[in-house]
Design a protein around this motif. Structure first.
Motif, mmCIF file in Angstrom:
data_model
loop_
_atom_site.group_PDB
_atom_site.id
_atom_site.type_symbol
_atom_site.label_atom_id
_atom_site.label_comp_id
_atom_site.label_asym_id
_atom_site.label_seq_id
_atom_site.Cartn_x
_atom_site.Cartn_y
_atom_site.Cartn_z
ATOM 1 N N UNK A 85 0.840 -1.207 0.000
ATOM 2 C CA UNK A 85 0.000 0.000 0.000
ATOM 3 C C UNK A 85 0.868 1.248 0.000
ATOM 4 N N UNK A 86 1.887 1.263 0.853
ATOM 5 C CA UNK A 86 2.770 2.417 0.956
ATOM 6 C C UNK A 86 3.439 2.704 -0.389
ATOM 7 N N UNK A 87 3.978 1.678 -1.011
ATOM 8 C CA UNK A 87 4.671 1.858 -2.290
ATOM 9 C C UNK A 87 3.693 2.335 -3.360
ATOM 10 N N UNK A 88 2.483 1.764 -3.378
ATOM 11 C CA UNK A 88 1.483 2.207 -4.361
ATOM 12 C C UNK A 88 1.191 3.691 -4.203
ATOM 13 N N UNK A 89 1.089 4.151 -2.967
ATOM 14 C CA UNK A 89 0.757 5.549 -2.723
ATOM 15 C C UNK A 89 1.929 6.476 -3.064
ATOM 16 N N UNK A 90 3.142 6.076 -2.685
ATOM 17 C CA UNK A 90 4.312 6.926 -2.922
ATOM 18 C C UNK A 90 4.601 7.065 -4.411
ATOM 19 N N UNK A 91 4.568 5.948 -5.129
ATOM 20 C CA UNK A 91 4.921 5.987 -6.556
ATOM 21 C C UNK A 91 3.736 6.331 -7.450
ATOM 22 N N UNK A 92 2.534 6.394 -6.872
ATOM 23 C CA UNK A 92 1.344 6.749 -7.629
ATOM 24 C C UNK A 92 0.905 8.171 -7.308
ATOM 25 N N UNK A 93 -0.097 8.337 -6.406
ATOM 26 C CA UNK A 93 -0.574 9.693 -6.075
ATOM 27 C C UNK A 93 0.505 10.608 -5.507
ATOM 28 N N UNK A 94 1.518 10.031 -4.854
ATOM 29 C CA UNK A 94 2.557 10.866 -4.271
ATOM 30 C C UNK A 94 3.615 11.329 -5.246
ATOM 31 N N UNK A 95 3.662 10.725 -6.410
ATOM 32 C CA UNK A 95 4.747 11.006 -7.358
ATOM 33 C C UNK A 95 4.867 12.484 -7.727
ATOM 34 N N UNK A 96 3.767 13.198 -8.016
ATOM 35 C CA UNK A 96 3.922 14.619 -8.368
ATOM 36 C C UNK A 96 4.575 15.442 -7.261
ATOM 37 N N UNK A 97 4.309 15.102 -5.997
ATOM 38 C CA UNK A 97 4.907 15.847 -4.890
ATOM 39 C C UNK A 97 6.419 15.628 -4.836
#
Length: 663
Positions: A596-608
């Motif tokens: 879950x963490x990796x999905x969020x960081x490399x997905x929705x978090x990527x632009x940040x």
């Protein structure tokens, strides 16, 4: 949880403490605002002394603000005054009957239905500045002692309730949040680059300095005393147990003791009426809390040695599970185990399920960071907020969690270090392969290195061309931090100097001490509690009950680990309460949130993250090397892992916090 504030001006000159307190409370409405009460001047039985100090130009004021939904155990919503004492308390005390009996033995009598603030005043009357040692519960309070002309504040050892303090000119300000203090324009706003770097690097942050140089946190388990001379003294009043337990009783006997302690701890923390929620995973910590709640409610029969309260004590109370659901194939999935837990003993009430992929990790991250008091951003803030919202959906105002289970009932490979140092080499030889140990390098890191004195450890490191952290539990900054910046701001030196020193000779007990004394863990506890109260519930942690802590910390290593098995005592305490399939050893870890963490960081978090690479305030102040940070991000994308991701997340949150204050 409540918002409390105090302003104390001990000297001559300008003094408007009541106004100062009101300003603090107005800035803390996220912690309570339905009921606000302030007090300044004379206590009911102490008008003359206060009038005397007021004539010298001094001033004292206290304030408290609460939500209307807060539970009766917290007591009346305002300032409590008695016998020349006044108190603003953010407190929920447990074992109240035991405390009243202790107070009565010291000649102080209180009614059974008084609130937590009245009990604290009574404890202060009986024990003076030693009173926090006699309180069991979640508390932070500020008390004015008219006779002694002193301000006295304290915070419990687990640290879910908070206090911060700062100087505003000659006035000492104390408040539940940093925002409350910053509302006073006299409080310095200079940012602490040392704290910012420590947070951004994912280190422990042992210092109690906040993101602002002029504001400090009162550490958990400490008291603060301010006198009419203007002195402020901070002392630790709580220490974890350090004595050894030989473990002569059987594991079954130790488990029975723990079961009785846990049932009582849970019973004390459940809501007095209606539903209590449990943040239920499929591991062993929160299920033990859930099982103990069932015992407390009389829903589990035939458990030998269980201490079950009388039926009258649980009329109208119920327990509900709130759980995170992961998709099939995800390493975090424990849905089937959770269903087995709630269906145990023929009593089934489906959990309030939350789909993990509907929980965003980066919900308006820039705005959230700008509104945050401090640079640290909890990666699972929304995850925990959603659990609290789930508690509200099932009608609960209290949610229990399993915090503390890892610290108290398992241990790292450092138990092998105790075997090495104690000369138990045959046992070490048996335990090493069953613990999953492989190779001399791992043996050195996990077994030998913790036994080395710091000087020898540094010598070995230099011989290997390394610059390690001086202790096996310490953390080094990641490679994208500039060494020159760290040296100039004394980041590593402050960490080493501020690290609490465990008092136990055993490495097993010393490690438990570290997890109880390191300021990082109370910070996490108070953040989680803060998220919960903002969502309308009170978060409580039965496993962090002091009676359980004092039982668990000195227990021998073989009750914590056996080969690849862990938490033997806790699991034993739940035999006959939770299904055997839940308590059985598992071939691999469950409930792992890494995917879950990796999905969020490399997905929705990527632009940040990519925005930080292109324009970084941390780089502008010389803290990080942008090229190295980019290499770390590219490595994360090429080979996603939560260890690197967690360090990058720490840097990002500090970046967003700084950006919100420099824009």
């Amino acid at each position: 949880m409540s918002a409390i504030a105090a302003a104390y001006h001990p000297g001559r000159g300008r003094s408007h403490p009541a106004m100062d307190v009101r300003v603090c409370l107005d800035a803390m409405r996220r912690r309570g605002g339905d009921s606000i009460d302030t007090w300044s001047g004379a206590c009911e039985a102490g008008a003359a002394p206060v009038a005397r100090t007021a004539a010298l130009g001094s001033g004292i004021a206290l304030g408290v603000a609460r939500y209307a939904w807060e539970l009766p155990a917290s007591g009346p919503p305002g300032i409590v005054r008695r016998n020349g004492l006044a108190i603003a308390a953010d407190a929920t005390l447990y074992y109240r009957a035991d405390l009243r009996a202790k107070l009565a033995s010291h000649g102080v009598h209180v009614d059974a239905d008084v609130g937590s603030a009245e009990l604290i005043i009574a404890a202060y009357q009986a024990f003076g500045a030693e009173c926090p040692k006699h309180l069991e519960g979640d508390f932070a309070f500020v008390l004015w002692d008219d006779e002694r002309s002193r301000l006295f504040a304290a915070r419990d050892f687990a640290g879910r309730r908070t206090l911060f303090h700062a100087r505003a000119g000659e006035t000492l300000l104390i408040a539940s949040t940093v925002a409350g203090l910053l509302a006073d324009t006299r409080v310095p706003r200079e940012m602490s680059m040392t704290t910012l770097a420590t947070v951004a690097a994912g280190m422990w942050l042992h210092s109690h300095e906040t993101g602002y140089r002029g504001i400090d946190e009162l550490p958990a388990g400490h008291t603060l005393v301010a006198t009419a001379r203007g002195d402020v003294r901070i002392d630790r009043f709580w220490q974890p147990p350090s004595e050894h337990v030989r473990g002569r009783e059987s594991l079954a006997d130790a488990s029975a003791q723990l079961r009785e302690l846990l049932v009582r701890a849970v019973d004390e923390r459940m809501s007095p009426s209606g539903a209590t929620a449990v943040s239920l995973s499929g591991g062993w910590d929160s299920p033990a809390v859930y099982g103990a709640a069932r015992l407390a409610l009389g829903q589990v029969a035939g458990v030998f040695g269980a201490s079950v309260p009388s039926a009258s004590s649980h009329n109208g109370r119920s327990i509900r599970a709130v759980s995170i659901s992961y998709p099939e194939g995800d390493p975090g999935r424990e849905d089937e185990i959770i269903r087995d837990i709630v269906a145990g003993n023929g009593s089934f009430c489906a959990p309030e399920w939350i789909d993990v992929d509907t929980v965003p990790m980066f919900r308006d991250a820039e705005r959230a960071a700008a509104a945050r008091d401090e640079p640290f951003g909890h990666a699972y803030e929304e995850w925990n907020r959603e659990l609290s919202r789930g508690a509200r959906r099932v009608g609960a105002r209290v949610i229990l969690d399993g915090s503390g289970g890892d610290q108290l009932f398992q241990v790292s490979s450092v138990y092998l270090t105790d075997l090495l140092r104690g000369g138990h080499w045959l046992e070490l030889a048996r335990q090493w392969p069953t613990s999953g140990g492989k190779g001399w390098r791992q043996f050195y890191r996990g077994v030998v290195r913790p036994a080395l004195p710091p000087a020898l450890n540094r010598l070995v490191a230099r011989a290997r061309g390394m610059k390690p952290a001086p202790h096996y539990l310490d953390r080094n900054p990641p490679f994208w931090f500039r060494r020159q910046f760290l040296d100039e701001h004394g980041v590593m030196e402050r960490e080493i100097a501020a690290r609490p020193r465990p008092t136990a000779a055993s490495h097993v007990i010393a490690e438990a001490h570290a997890f109880l004394l390191f300021p990082y863990f109370p910070r996490i506890m108070r953040l989680l509690a803060g998220f919960a109260v903002e969502e309308g519930v009170e978060l409580r942690a039965p496993l962090m009950d002091e009676r359980i802590v004092r039982f668990a910390v000195p227990r021998p290593w073989h009750e914590r680990v056996k080969g690849k098995e862990t938490k033997l005592t806790l699991r034993g305490a739940m035999r006959g309460v939770l299904p055997d399939s839940v308590l059985a050893p598992r071939p691999h870890r469950t409930g792992v949130t890494s995917a879950y963490f990796v999905r969020q960081v490399t997905g929705p978090g990527r632009p940040y993250f990519e925005a930080m690479l292109n324009d970084s305030r941390l780089a502008d102040v010389g803290m990080i090397d942008p090229a190295r940070l980019r290499r770390a991000w590219e490595a994360m994308l090429a080979n996603p892992n939560d260890t690197l991701g967690a360090l990058l997340h720490s840097t990002l949150q500090a970046e967003l916090w700084l950006r919100g204050r420099m824009s």
